[in-house]
Design a protein around this motif. Structure first.
Motif, PDB file in Angstrom:
ATOM      1  N   HIS A  22       0.801  -1.222   0.000  1.00 61.56           N
ATOM      2  CA  HIS A  22       0.000   0.000   0.000  1.00 61.56           C
ATOM      3  C   HIS A  22       0.845   1.288   0.000  1.00 61.56           C
ATOM      4  CE1 HIS A  22      -3.310   2.648   0.925  1.00 61.56           C
ATOM      5  NE2 HIS A  22      -2.661   3.074   1.997  1.00 61.56           N
ATOM      6  N   GLY A  23       1.836   1.341   0.877  1.00 61.46           N
ATOM      7  CA  GLY A  23       2.666   2.556   0.963  1.00 61.46           C
ATOM      8  C   GLY A  23       3.428   2.796  -0.326  1.00 61.46           C
ATOM      9  N   LEU A  24       3.850   1.711  -0.949  1.00 63.39           N
ATOM     10  CA  LEU A  24       4.636   1.834  -2.176  1.00 63.39           C
ATOM     11  C   LEU A  24       3.774   2.353  -3.329  1.00 63.39           C
ATOM     12  CD1 LEU A  24       7.552   1.296  -2.978  1.00 63.39           C
ATOM     13  CD2 LEU A  24       6.899  -0.992  -3.689  1.00 63.39           C
ATOM     14  N   SER A  25       2.546   1.853  -3.434  1.00 60.23           N
ATOM     15  CA  SER A  25       1.695   2.354  -4.532  1.00 60.23           C
ATOM     16  C   SER A  25       1.330   3.819  -4.288  1.00 60.23           C
ATOM     17  CB  SER A  25       0.453   1.478  -4.749  1.00 60.23           C
ATOM     18  OG  SER A  25      -0.268   1.293  -3.566  1.00 60.23           O
ATOM     19  N   ASN A  26       1.175   4.224  -3.034  1.00 68.53           N
ATOM     20  CA  ASN A  26       0.971   5.653  -2.756  1.00 68.53           C
ATOM     21  C   ASN A  26       2.180   6.452  -3.226  1.00 68.53           C
ATOM     22  OD1 ASN A  26      -1.481   5.423  -1.475  1.00 68.53           O
ATOM     23  ND2 ASN A  26      -0.642   5.408   0.586  1.00 68.53           N
ATOM     24  N   ALA A  27       3.363   5.946  -2.882  1.00 70.31           N
ATOM     25  CA  ALA A  27       4.598   6.661  -3.207  1.00 70.31           C
ATOM     26  C   ALA A  27       4.784   6.804  -4.716  1.00 70.31           C
ATOM     27  CB  ALA A  27       5.795   5.942  -2.594  1.00 70.31           C
ATOM     28  N   ARG A  42       9.820  14.146  -5.119  1.00 63.39           N
ATOM     29  CA  ARG A  42      10.576  13.368  -6.121  1.00 63.39           C
ATOM     30  C   ARG A  42      11.896  12.888  -5.518  1.00 63.39           C
ATOM     31  NH1 ARG A  42       8.431  17.626 -10.206  1.00 63.39           N
ATOM     32  NH2 ARG A  42       6.604  16.509 -10.979  1.00 63.39           N
ATOM     33  N   GLY A  43      12.543  13.784  -4.747  1.00 65.83           N
ATOM     34  CA  GLY A  43      13.821  13.421  -4.112  1.00 65.83           C
ATOM     35  C   GLY A  43      13.642  12.293  -3.105  1.00 65.83           C
ATOM     36  N   LEU A  44      12.540  12.351  -2.362  1.00 67.98           N
ATOM     37  CA  LEU A  44      12.255  11.318  -1.373  1.00 67.98           C
ATOM     38  C   LEU A  44      12.086   9.965  -2.074  1.00 67.98           C
ATOM     39  CD1 LEU A  44      11.793  11.123   1.702  1.00 67.98           C
ATOM     40  CD2 LEU A  44       9.371  11.473   1.289  1.00 67.98           C
ATOM     41  N   ASN A  45      11.338   9.963  -3.170  1.00 68.25           N
ATOM     42  CA  ASN A  45      11.155   8.711  -3.920  1.00 68.25           C
ATOM     43  C   ASN A  45      12.494   8.167  -4.419  1.00 68.25           C
ATOM     44  OD1 ASN A  45       8.442   8.652  -3.506  1.00 68.25           O
ATOM     45  ND2 ASN A  45       7.850   8.766  -5.659  1.00 68.25           N
ATOM     46  N   ALA A  46      13.369   9.077  -4.853  1.00 68.90           N
ATOM     47  CA  ALA A  46      14.683   8.622  -5.331  1.00 68.90           C
ATOM     48  C   ALA A  46      15.484   8.062  -4.152  1.00 68.90           C
ATOM     49  CB  ALA A  46      15.424   9.786  -5.993  1.00 68.90           C
ATOM     50  N   ASP A  47      15.518   8.790  -3.038  1.00 64.48           N
ATOM     51  CA  ASP A  47      16.300   8.334  -1.874  1.00 64.48           C
ATOM     52  C   ASP A  47      15.764   7.019  -1.318  1.00 64.48           C
ATOM     53  OD1 ASP A  47      17.766  10.596  -2.170  1.00 64.48           O
ATOM     54  OD2 ASP A  47      16.946  11.652  -0.415  1.00 64.48           O
ATOM     55  N   LEU A  48      14.447   6.864  -1.364  1.00 64.42           N
ATOM     56  CA  LEU A  48      13.844   5.650  -0.789  1.00 64.42           C
ATOM     57  C   LEU A  48      13.642   4.562  -1.854  1.00 64.42           C
ATOM     58  CD1 LEU A  48      11.308   7.116   1.803  1.00 64.42           C
ATOM     59  CD2 LEU A  48      13.730   6.653   2.042  1.00 64.42           C
ATOM     60  N   ARG A  49      14.248   4.792  -2.997  1.00 63.11           N
ATOM     61  CA  ARG A  49      14.262   3.802  -4.096  1.00 63.11           C
ATOM     62  C   ARG A  49      12.857   3.289  -4.414  1.00 63.11           C
ATOM     63  NH1 ARG A  49      18.245   0.241  -0.996  1.00 63.11           N
ATOM     64  NH2 ARG A  49      19.455   1.930  -0.101  1.00 63.11           N
ATOM     65  N   VAL A  50      11.943   4.236  -4.615  1.00 58.49           N
ATOM     66  CA  VAL A  50      10.569   3.877  -4.993  1.00 58.49           C
ATOM     67  C   VAL A  50      10.540   3.609  -6.499  1.00 58.49           C
ATOM     68  CG1 VAL A  50       8.195   4.732  -5.184  1.00 58.49           C
ATOM     69  CG2 VAL A  50       9.540   5.216  -3.126  1.00 58.49           C
ATOM     70  N   PRO A  51      10.184   2.401  -6.922  1.00 57.81           N
ATOM     71  CA  PRO A  51      10.158   2.113  -8.356  1.00 57.81           C
ATOM     72  C   PRO A  51       8.916   2.696  -9.024  1.00 57.81           C
ATOM     73  CG  PRO A  51       9.408   0.216  -7.110  1.00 57.81           C
ATOM     74  CD  PRO A  51       9.737   1.279  -6.090  1.00 57.81           C
ATOM     75  N   THR A  52       8.969   2.860 -10.327  1.00 61.10           N
ATOM     76  CA  THR A  52       7.737   3.157 -11.074  1.00 61.10           C
ATOM     77  C   THR A  52       6.993   1.823 -11.219  1.00 61.10           C
ATOM     78  OG1 THR A  52       8.778   2.643 -13.173  1.00 61.10           O
ATOM     79  CG2 THR A  52       8.897   4.957 -12.444  1.00 61.10           C
ATOM     80  N   PRO A  53       5.693   1.853 -11.601  1.00 59.36           N
ATOM     81  CA  PRO A  53       5.011   0.568 -11.841  1.00 59.36           C
ATOM     82  C   PRO A  53       5.787  -0.306 -12.832  1.00 59.36           C
ATOM     83  CG  PRO A  53       3.414   2.345 -11.763  1.00 59.36           C
ATOM     84  CD  PRO A  53       4.768   3.000 -11.714  1.00 59.36           C
ATOM     85  N   LYS A  54       6.389   0.332 -13.848  1.00 54.72           N
ATOM     86  CA  LYS A  54       7.150  -0.431 -14.840  1.00 54.72           C
ATOM     87  C   LYS A  54       8.354  -1.111 -14.182  1.00 54.72           C
ATOM     88  CE  LYS A  54       9.625   0.179 -19.150  1.00 54.72           C
ATOM     89  NZ  LYS A  54      10.318   1.134 -19.981  1.00 54.72           N
TER      90      LYS A  54
END
Ligand code: NAD
Length: 386
Positions: free
Chosen positions: A276-281, A327-339
């Motif tokens: 859940h948290g990842l899809s939000n991110a 955007r920086g947070l997603n990069a730092d926390l290595r959040v992938p795109t759906p792809k």
């Protein structure tokens, strides 16, 4: 405006609060609880920490440990049956949002009968069930203080939102020491989930002065401590701040609402089994960019609360900082795109119209500062796929 605020009757907050479970149950008159938890809690020793305390307090308990991440109607039905086989006067949920949501749903189903989907929003829940004491171990969903439960309809592959006073725990024990064992990825995902709650509660059309206060406090705590909690899992100050922040974010969104990010996130979770948290991110930066022009000052306030824009800074510039930070947070926390997560592009694109209609049906997008059409949601799903 008159705000209606729903909250547990009792909160025990702080390191070591779990030790007070016996006296808390006594105050609520609960003598024979069913513990709802998952297999990890059992094997990791966290469940034993709870049951040792219950034994010391001479509380009789049984355990239902078959909950699964992103709980399903079938698991809830089995849990309600297990509850009925015992002589219980309350429920104790130990774990992340999944065991807590399962326990809420078991309580609702046991009191009202029927199927879980009978209580999907906008349907009402006629009766409240047995009282629930929630003990969160992630920081988190905030489910310990919310009036929601999210249950997957296995026949329709739909994450249903179920809402009402009957879903609000009677009490919660909010002990950050239970989160010290969270690995890096779980810390990141659940932390972004709580940041999303706080931001969406603040920009929601249903926000009130009460929810604004707790949402701002939550944003300040989470934004300043999320990276540290990931990098330094034993950092007690960061863990404590994240636990407090996620609970406050829960109080905020439970009493205003979540918006477009959550509306679009649930179908991704249901169809592709993304945490859940990842899809939000995955959605948060793009949906914020889409929504911000409709509520510039509110989003600028989020940047100020998070400590990334100065108090006197103009709204445009503060919002630009917010987008950079997300955007920086997603990069730092290595959040992938759906792809990058490995979601099949053909199936994703085929399902986009269904996901858009499920998102709209949940009601959450209607609270967004900019209310999208189904076509716009499809377009946004397409944009985040990458
Ligand atoms: P979760 O409960 O699904 O747990 C994820 C995994 O983390 C599990 O394997 C669990 O055993 C493990 N885990 C839990 N605590 C741990 C710890 N301290 N150390 C190590 N591992 C641990 O995760 P979650 O993100 O807390 O909950 C997600 C669910 O909550 C979703 O179904 C989501 O839809 C729901 N949710 C509900 C609300 C609400 O208000 N009811 C709000 C947001 C999300």
């Amino acid at each position: 405006m008159v705000a209606t605020i729903t909250m547990p009757r009792l909160l025990q907050i702080g390191g070591g609060a779990l030790g007070e479970v016996g006296s808390l149950l006594a105050r609520l008159g609960i003598k024979r609880p069913l513990i709802v938890t998952d297999r990890f809690m059992e094997s990791s020793g966290l469940l034993a920490k709870l049951t040792d305390r219950l034994d010391q307090a001479k509380v009789k308990w049984r355990v239902y440990a078959d909950t699964v991440p992103d709980p399903t109607d079938t698991v809830v039905e089995a849990g309600a049956k297990f509850l009925a086989e015992g002589d219980h006067d309350g429920l104790l949920a130990l774990g992340g949002g999944s065991p807590i949501d399962t326990a809420k749903a078991i309580s609702v189903l046991a009191a009202n009968g029927g199927k879980m989907r009978d209580y999907k929003v906008p349907n009402e829940i006629p009766k409240a069930g047995l009282p629930l004491v929630a003990i969160p171990t992630t920081a988190g969903t905030g489910s310990e203080v919310t009036r929601f439960t999210v249950i997957t309809d296995t026949e329709r592959d739909e994450k249903m939102l179920i809402m009402g006073l009957a879903c609000c725990p009677a009490a919660a024990i909010v002990d950050y020491e239970l989160t010290l064992s969270k690995p890096w990825r779980l810390t990141a995902d659940t932390g972004i989930d709580s940041l999303t709650h706080a931001i969406e509660a603040y920009v929601s059309k249903r926000a009130s002065p009460f929810t604004d206060g707790v949402a701002r406090s939550a944003m300040a705590l989470i934004a300043r401590n999320l990276r540290t909690a990931c990098r330094e899992p034993d950092n007690r100050k960061a863990r404590e701040a994240m636990m407090l922040g996620s609970m406050q974010a829960g109080m905020a969104f439970s009493n205003s609402s979540v918006c477009l990010v959550h509306g679009m996130s649930r179908p991704i979770g249901a169809f592709f089994h993304v945490p859940h948290g990842l899809s939000n991110a995955m959605l948060l930066p793009e949906i914020t960019a889409f929504s911000a022009p409709a509520a510039l000052e509110r989003y600028a306030d989020c940047a100020r609360a998070m400590g990334i824009a100065a108090e006197g800074e103009g709204n445009q510039s503060a919002v630009a900082r917010l987008l950079d930070e997300l955007r920086g947070l997603n990069a730092d926390l290595r959040v992938p795109t759906p792809k990058d997560y490995g979601i099949d592009e053909k199936r994703y694109r085929e399902l986009m119209p269904t996901m858009a209609s499920q998102a709209l049906a949940s009601g959450s997008p209607g609270n967004n500062p900019r209310v999208p059409t189904a076509e716009e949601i499809v377009e946004l799903y397409g944009r985040v796929y990458a």
